[in-house]
Design a protein around this motif. Sequence first.
Motif, PDB file in Angstrom:
ATOM      1  N   PHE A  48      -0.693   6.524   3.476  1.00  0.00           N
ATOM      2  CA  PHE A  48       0.478   7.264   3.187  1.00  0.00           C
ATOM      3  C   PHE A  48       0.371   8.659   3.907  1.00  0.00           C
ATOM      4  O   PHE A  48       1.155   9.090   4.499  1.00  0.00           O
ATOM      5  CB  PHE A  48       0.720   7.376   1.800  1.00  0.00           C
ATOM      6  CG  PHE A  48       2.131   7.779   1.411  1.00  0.00           C
ATOM      7  CD1 PHE A  48       3.292   7.247   1.759  1.00  0.00           C
ATOM      8  CD2 PHE A  48       2.211   8.953   0.831  1.00  0.00           C
ATOM      9  CE1 PHE A  48       4.411   7.938   1.349  1.00  0.00           C
ATOM     10  CE2 PHE A  48       3.316   9.753   0.406  1.00  0.00           C
ATOM     11  CZ  PHE A  48       4.676   9.012   0.855  1.00  0.00           C
ATOM     12  N   SER A  49      -0.775   9.159   3.796  1.00  0.00           N
ATOM     13  CA  SER A  49      -0.859  10.630   4.334  1.00  0.00           C
ATOM     14  C   SER A  49      -0.823  10.780   5.887  1.00  0.00           C
ATOM     15  O   SER A  49      -0.196  11.735   6.417  1.00  0.00           O
ATOM     16  CB  SER A  49      -2.078  11.258   3.865  1.00  0.00           C
ATOM     17  OG  SER A  49      -3.175  10.715   4.169  1.00  0.00           O
ATOM     18  N   ARG A  50      -1.257   9.643   6.367  1.00  0.00           N
ATOM     19  CA  ARG A  50      -1.422   9.718   7.981  1.00  0.00           C
ATOM     20  C   ARG A  50       0.252   9.635   8.427  1.00  0.00           C
ATOM     21  O   ARG A  50       0.580   9.825   9.411  1.00  0.00           O
ATOM     22  CB  ARG A  50      -2.319   8.385   8.410  1.00  0.00           C
ATOM     23  CG  ARG A  50      -3.650   8.788   8.484  1.00  0.00           C
ATOM     24  CD  ARG A  50      -4.383   7.776   8.865  1.00  0.00           C
ATOM     25  NE  ARG A  50      -5.778   7.968   8.715  1.00  0.00           N
ATOM     26  CZ  ARG A  50      -6.627   7.013   8.055  1.00  0.00           C
ATOM     27  NH1 ARG A  50      -6.286   5.925   7.991  1.00  0.00           N
ATOM     28  NH2 ARG A  50      -8.117   7.285   7.892  1.00  0.00           N
ATOM     29  N   LEU A  51       0.911   8.510   7.475  1.00  0.00           N
ATOM     30  CA  LEU A  51       2.306   8.132   8.059  1.00  0.00           C
ATOM     31  C   LEU A  51       3.507   9.006   7.625  1.00  0.00           C
ATOM     32  O   LEU A  51       4.551   9.136   8.384  1.00  0.00           O
ATOM     33  CB  LEU A  51       2.576   6.749   7.725  1.00  0.00           C
ATOM     34  CG  LEU A  51       1.705   5.516   8.301  1.00  0.00           C
ATOM     35  CD1 LEU A  51       2.040   4.298   7.830  1.00  0.00           C
ATOM     36  CD2 LEU A  51       1.860   5.796   9.629  1.00  0.00           C
ATOM     37  N   TRP A  52       3.282   9.631   6.654  1.00  0.00           N
ATOM     38  CA  TRP A  52       4.328  10.635   5.848  1.00  0.00           C
ATOM     39  C   TRP A  52       4.517  11.976   6.602  1.00  0.00           C
ATOM     40  O   TRP A  52       3.377  12.465   6.689  1.00  0.00           O
ATOM     41  CB  TRP A  52       4.171  10.568   4.467  1.00  0.00           C
ATOM     42  CG  TRP A  52       5.383  11.341   3.781  1.00  0.00           C
ATOM     43  CD1 TRP A  52       5.522  12.581   3.238  1.00  0.00           C
ATOM     44  CD2 TRP A  52       6.431  10.794   3.620  1.00  0.00           C
ATOM     45  NE1 TRP A  52       6.765  12.830   2.844  1.00  0.00           N
ATOM     46  CE2 TRP A  52       7.442  11.594   3.074  1.00  0.00           C
ATOM     47  CE3 TRP A  52       7.021   9.310   3.878  1.00  0.00           C
ATOM     48  CZ2 TRP A  52       8.810  11.327   2.791  1.00  0.00           C
ATOM     49  CZ3 TRP A  52       8.327   9.147   3.411  1.00  0.00           C
ATOM     50  CH2 TRP A  52       9.126  10.065   2.906  1.00  0.00           C
ATOM     51  N   PRO A 112      -0.207   1.794 -10.522  1.00  0.00           N
ATOM     52  CA  PRO A 112      -1.409   1.850 -11.075  1.00  0.00           C
ATOM     53  C   PRO A 112      -2.286   0.753  -9.924  1.00  0.00           C
ATOM     54  O   PRO A 112      -1.440  -0.425  -9.687  1.00  0.00           O
ATOM     55  CB  PRO A 112      -1.630   1.394 -12.306  1.00  0.00           C
ATOM     56  CG  PRO A 112      -0.155   0.780 -12.512  1.00  0.00           C
ATOM     57  CD  PRO A 112       0.715   1.355 -11.870  1.00  0.00           C
ATOM     58  N   ALA A 113      -3.537   1.076  -9.419  1.00  0.00           N
ATOM     59  CA  ALA A 113      -4.300   0.146  -8.358  1.00  0.00           C
ATOM     60  C   ALA A 113      -5.624   0.485  -8.807  1.00  0.00           C
ATOM     61  O   ALA A 113      -6.072   1.679  -9.192  1.00  0.00           O
ATOM     62  CB  ALA A 113      -3.708   0.331  -7.036  1.00  0.00           C
ATOM     63  N   PRO A 114      -6.544  -0.413  -8.259  1.00  0.00           N
ATOM     64  CA  PRO A 114      -8.053  -0.092  -8.318  1.00  0.00           C
ATOM     65  C   PRO A 114      -8.259   1.062  -7.598  1.00  0.00           C
ATOM     66  O   PRO A 114      -7.421   1.282  -6.615  1.00  0.00           O
ATOM     67  CB  PRO A 114      -8.595  -1.318  -7.814  1.00  0.00           C
ATOM     68  CG  PRO A 114      -7.471  -2.308  -7.864  1.00  0.00           C
ATOM     69  CD  PRO A 114      -6.254  -1.772  -8.037  1.00  0.00           C
ATOM     70  N   MET A 174       0.830  -1.277   0.035  1.00  0.00           N
ATOM     71  CA  MET A 174      -0.094  -0.032   0.116  1.00  0.00           C
ATOM     72  C   MET A 174       0.827   1.346   0.035  1.00  0.00           C
ATOM     73  O   MET A 174       0.611   2.274  -0.518  1.00  0.00           O
ATOM     74  CB  MET A 174      -1.003   0.190   1.199  1.00  0.00           C
ATOM     75  CG  MET A 174      -2.090  -0.959   1.140  1.00  0.00           C
ATOM     76  SD  MET A 174      -3.034  -0.959   2.482  1.00  0.00           S
ATOM     77  CE  MET A 174      -3.558   0.421   2.532  1.00  0.00           C
ATOM     78  N   LEU A 175       1.929   1.162   0.902  1.00  0.00           N
ATOM     79  CA  LEU A 175       2.811   2.459   0.743  1.00  0.00           C
ATOM     80  C   LEU A 175       3.583   2.545  -0.465  1.00  0.00           C
ATOM     81  O   LEU A 175       3.873   3.756  -1.001  1.00  0.00           O
ATOM     82  CB  LEU A 175       3.893   2.346   2.085  1.00  0.00           C
ATOM     83  CG  LEU A 175       3.093   2.370   3.195  1.00  0.00           C
ATOM     84  CD1 LEU A 175       4.218   1.929   4.226  1.00  0.00           C
ATOM     85  CD2 LEU A 175       2.532   3.945   3.420  1.00  0.00           C
ATOM     86  N   LEU A 176       3.995   1.651  -1.191  1.00  0.00           N
ATOM     87  CA  LEU A 176       4.479   1.506  -2.412  1.00  0.00           C
ATOM     88  C   LEU A 176       3.615   2.153  -3.545  1.00  0.00           C
ATOM     89  O   LEU A 176       4.096   2.887  -4.361  1.00  0.00           O
ATOM     90  CB  LEU A 176       5.226   0.271  -2.878  1.00  0.00           C
ATOM     91  CG  LEU A 176       6.186  -0.134  -2.208  1.00  0.00           C
ATOM     92  CD1 LEU A 176       6.784  -1.546  -2.652  1.00  0.00           C
ATOM     93  CD2 LEU A 176       7.477   0.734  -2.508  1.00  0.00           C
ATOM     94  N   GLN A 234      -7.323   3.965  -0.166  1.00  0.00           N
ATOM     95  CA  GLN A 234      -6.814   3.222   1.039  1.00  0.00           C
ATOM     96  C   GLN A 234      -5.237   3.740   1.167  1.00  0.00           C
ATOM     97  O   GLN A 234      -4.750   4.053   2.130  1.00  0.00           O
ATOM     98  CB  GLN A 234      -7.184   2.082   1.482  1.00  0.00           C
ATOM     99  CG  GLN A 234      -8.631   1.721   1.414  1.00  0.00           C
ATOM    100  CD  GLN A 234      -9.109   2.237   2.571  1.00  0.00           C
ATOM    101  OE1 GLN A 234      -8.651   2.539   3.503  1.00  0.00           O
ATOM    102  NE2 GLN A 234     -10.515   2.847   2.416  1.00  0.00           N
ATOM    103  N   SER A 235      -4.649   3.416   0.201  1.00  0.00           N
ATOM    104  CA  SER A 235      -3.200   3.710   0.103  1.00  0.00           C
ATOM    105  C   SER A 235      -2.786   5.015   0.530  1.00  0.00           C
ATOM    106  O   SER A 235      -1.922   5.252   1.189  1.00  0.00           O
ATOM    107  CB  SER A 235      -2.712   2.988  -1.103  1.00  0.00           C
ATOM    108  OG  SER A 235      -2.728   1.774  -1.287  1.00  0.00           O
ATOM    109  N   ASP A 236      -3.622   5.751  -0.368  1.00  0.00           N
ATOM    110  CA  ASP A 236      -3.152   7.237  -0.187  1.00  0.00           C
ATOM    111  C   ASP A 236      -3.536   7.704   1.276  1.00  0.00           C
ATOM    112  O   ASP A 236      -2.589   8.311   1.985  1.00  0.00           O
ATOM    113  CB  ASP A 236      -3.994   8.287  -1.089  1.00  0.00           C
ATOM    114  CG  ASP A 236      -3.464   8.010  -2.518  1.00  0.00           C
ATOM    115  OD1 ASP A 236      -2.432   7.758  -2.611  1.00  0.00           O
ATOM    116  OD2 ASP A 236      -4.342   8.336  -3.521  1.00  0.00           O
TER     117      ASP A 236
END
Length: 148
Positions: free
Chosen positions: A91-95, A78-80, A69-71, A86-88
């Motif tokens: 990432f926004s919570r952790l970055w 590209p992902a569904p 997810m982070l990658l 969910q990945s974004d």
Amino acid sequence: MVASTVNRRSRYREYAQFLRLSADRLDMAVAPGRLEHLRSKVNAERNTFLAWVIIWSILALICIAPLVMLLVARLDLPAPAYIAAQSDALFSRLWIGEAPTNADFVANGSLLTFLAAIVIGYAPIIAYGGPLNDIEHAHQTLKAIERG
């Protein structure tokens, strides 16, 4: 500790050889009721190793999900749509800024737990390769006897 592990391996090897020899020597004319008993023992041993690998493989897949997810979020892979969202969000919570942050620690932890789960899952298969071959031989022999 090492001596008990070696002793356990040698006892399991002897047990697997016993199952193999029992399957090879099974005479249906003399002991037709023995087939079911021997087949249940062999299948129990096979299923133990199979369950071990399946459980640890599923755990490994679960552990690698945060890294993937982070990658996806960081490299814009590209992902569904649902997975990308969910990945974004993850990432926004952790970055935080540009320094190694929580996202990097989560990614590294995810990779390490994935590798550990794979090693733990497949180590017994490698360590008990000989006995597993004996058990598989016994299984194939019993299937051949059962078919006729």
